[in-house]
Write an enzyme that holds these catalytic residues in place. Structure first.
Site, PDB file in Angstrom:
ATOM      1  N   TYR A  53       0.827  -1.218   0.000  1.00 27.99           N
ATOM      2  CA  TYR A  53       0.000   0.000   0.000  1.00 27.99           C
ATOM      3  C   TYR A  53       0.857   1.262   0.000  1.00 27.99           C
ATOM      4  O   TYR A  53       0.385   2.337  -0.350  1.00 27.99           O
ATOM      5  CB  TYR A  53      -0.910   0.043   1.235  1.00 27.99           C
ATOM      6  CG  TYR A  53      -1.955  -1.028   1.331  1.00 27.99           C
ATOM      7  CD1 TYR A  53      -2.198  -1.917   0.281  1.00 27.99           C
ATOM      8  CD2 TYR A  53      -2.714  -1.166   2.485  1.00 27.99           C
ATOM      9  CE1 TYR A  53      -3.157  -2.904   0.391  1.00 27.99           C
ATOM     10  CE2 TYR A  53      -3.686  -2.151   2.596  1.00 27.99           C
ATOM     11  CZ  TYR A  53      -3.901  -3.028   1.547  1.00 27.99           C
ATOM     12  OH  TYR A  53      -4.853  -3.996   1.666  1.00 27.99           O
ATOM     13  N   HIS A 115       0.111 -11.642   1.457  1.00 29.16           N
ATOM     14  CA  HIS A 115      -0.882 -10.791   0.794  1.00 29.16           C
ATOM     15  C   HIS A 115      -1.624 -11.514  -0.329  1.00 29.16           C
ATOM     16  O   HIS A 115      -2.846 -11.390  -0.461  1.00 29.16           O
ATOM     17  CB  HIS A 115      -0.196  -9.537   0.255  1.00 29.16           C
ATOM     18  CG  HIS A 115      -1.122  -8.384   0.057  1.00 29.16           C
ATOM     19  ND1 HIS A 115      -0.693  -7.078   0.110  1.00 29.16           N
ATOM     20  CD2 HIS A 115      -2.436  -8.310  -0.199  1.00 29.16           C
ATOM     21  CE1 HIS A 115      -1.712  -6.261  -0.091  1.00 29.16           C
ATOM     22  NE2 HIS A 115      -2.785  -6.991  -0.297  1.00 29.16           N
TER      23      HIS A 115
END
Length: 282
Positions: A53, A115
């Site tokens: 992110y 992830h």
């Protein structure tokens, strides 16, 4: 089912996690601190970010500011981040973890996730390195994100530490029934990301009708649907005022018929990529 924003559920290793949290996906690093601080002030105790992110530093700053503003302690919060799995070996995984911890300005993580799975299910070295960090006391719980049942089956064949959570895209148009059933069968909780399908559900007549009946927004109805299915929930907003609205879901209940109507909206439609088709090149 949780009864308020601070309410927790117990993971399979005994650690308690808030059932509803604040995610910071797609929030610029420069803006993240203010949102995280506002979230903590609004009562959120679970903060979810990820290395990819690009806002772990802002998240950490927001945590520090939020703790200072509220008088809470670090242990009052539950912080999650994720390792970007792109064929990492064990040492690279541990280095990625330390980099995330440094950016966040924390001494430990509450939850660390893989992830995404890779197409060839090449995440064994990553998971075993995460187990080392867990056993060393640097992480309180381990989990995965975007894993299909076959990915989880592969991981469970060698894991000595069972994942506690599988965080997947879950919303009324992609209800993830098969994944949720596999998770439950292995005592792994399901956590929803993109519960609003990136805003594509707001004009749905069924949801609008149910929302009007309860004097609630479509978003609040969807969040309530998640909770009544015992799905852990991550919400996101770049506006502090909306953080409060998102949490106003504990004063009404969807009927069995309303739950069934929302369940019937499923089309196995994703707003994000399918885990078996994702290209991991950044």
């Amino acid at each position: 089912m949780i009864q308020n924003l601070q309410d927790t559920v117990t993971l399979n290793n005994g650690v308690k996690i808030p059932g509803m949290g604040l995610g910071v996906f797609q929030i610029p690093d420069a803006d993240t601190a203010a949102i995280v601080e506002a979230g903590i002030k609004a009562g959120y105790r679970l903060i979810d970010t990820a290395a990819v992110y690009g806002n772990e530093a802002g998240t950490g700053e927001g945590i520090r500011r939020g703790l200072a503003a509220t008088g809470l302690k670090r242990e009052d919060l539950f912080v999650t981040t994720k390792v970007w799995n792109d064929g990492l070996n064990g040492e690279q995984t541990k280095a990625a973890f330390e980099e995330s911890l440094t950016k966040l300005g924390l001494d430990y993580l509450d939850l660390y996730l893989i992830h995404w799975p890779s197409k060839d299910a090449n995440f064994k070295d990553v998971w075993l390195a995460m187990e080392d960090l867990y056993k060393a006391g640097k992480i309180r719980a381990l989990g995965v994100s975007n894993f299909e049942p076959h990915h989880l089956a592969a991981l469970l064949s060698y894991a000595t530490v069972k994942p506690v959570i599988n965080q997947v895209e879950t919303h009324p148009r992609n209800s993830q029934t098969a994944v949720r059933e596999f998770n439950a069968a292995h005592d792994i909780l399901t956590q929803a990301w993109s519960p609003l399908a990136q805003g594509t559900l707001f004009d749905n007549p069924t949801l609008q009708q149910i929302a009007a009946a309860h004097h609630k927004s479509v978003a609040q109805v969807i969040f309530r649907w998640d909770l009544q299915h015992d799905i852990l929930l991550l919400t996101k907003s770049a506006k502090a005022s909306r953080l409060v609205d998102n949490a106003a879901i504990f004063d009404f209940t969807l009927s069995d018929d309303e739950m069934a109507q929302i369940d019937a909206l499923n089309q196995d439609h994703r707003v994000g990529p399918h885990p078996d088709e994702y290209n991991f090149e950044l």
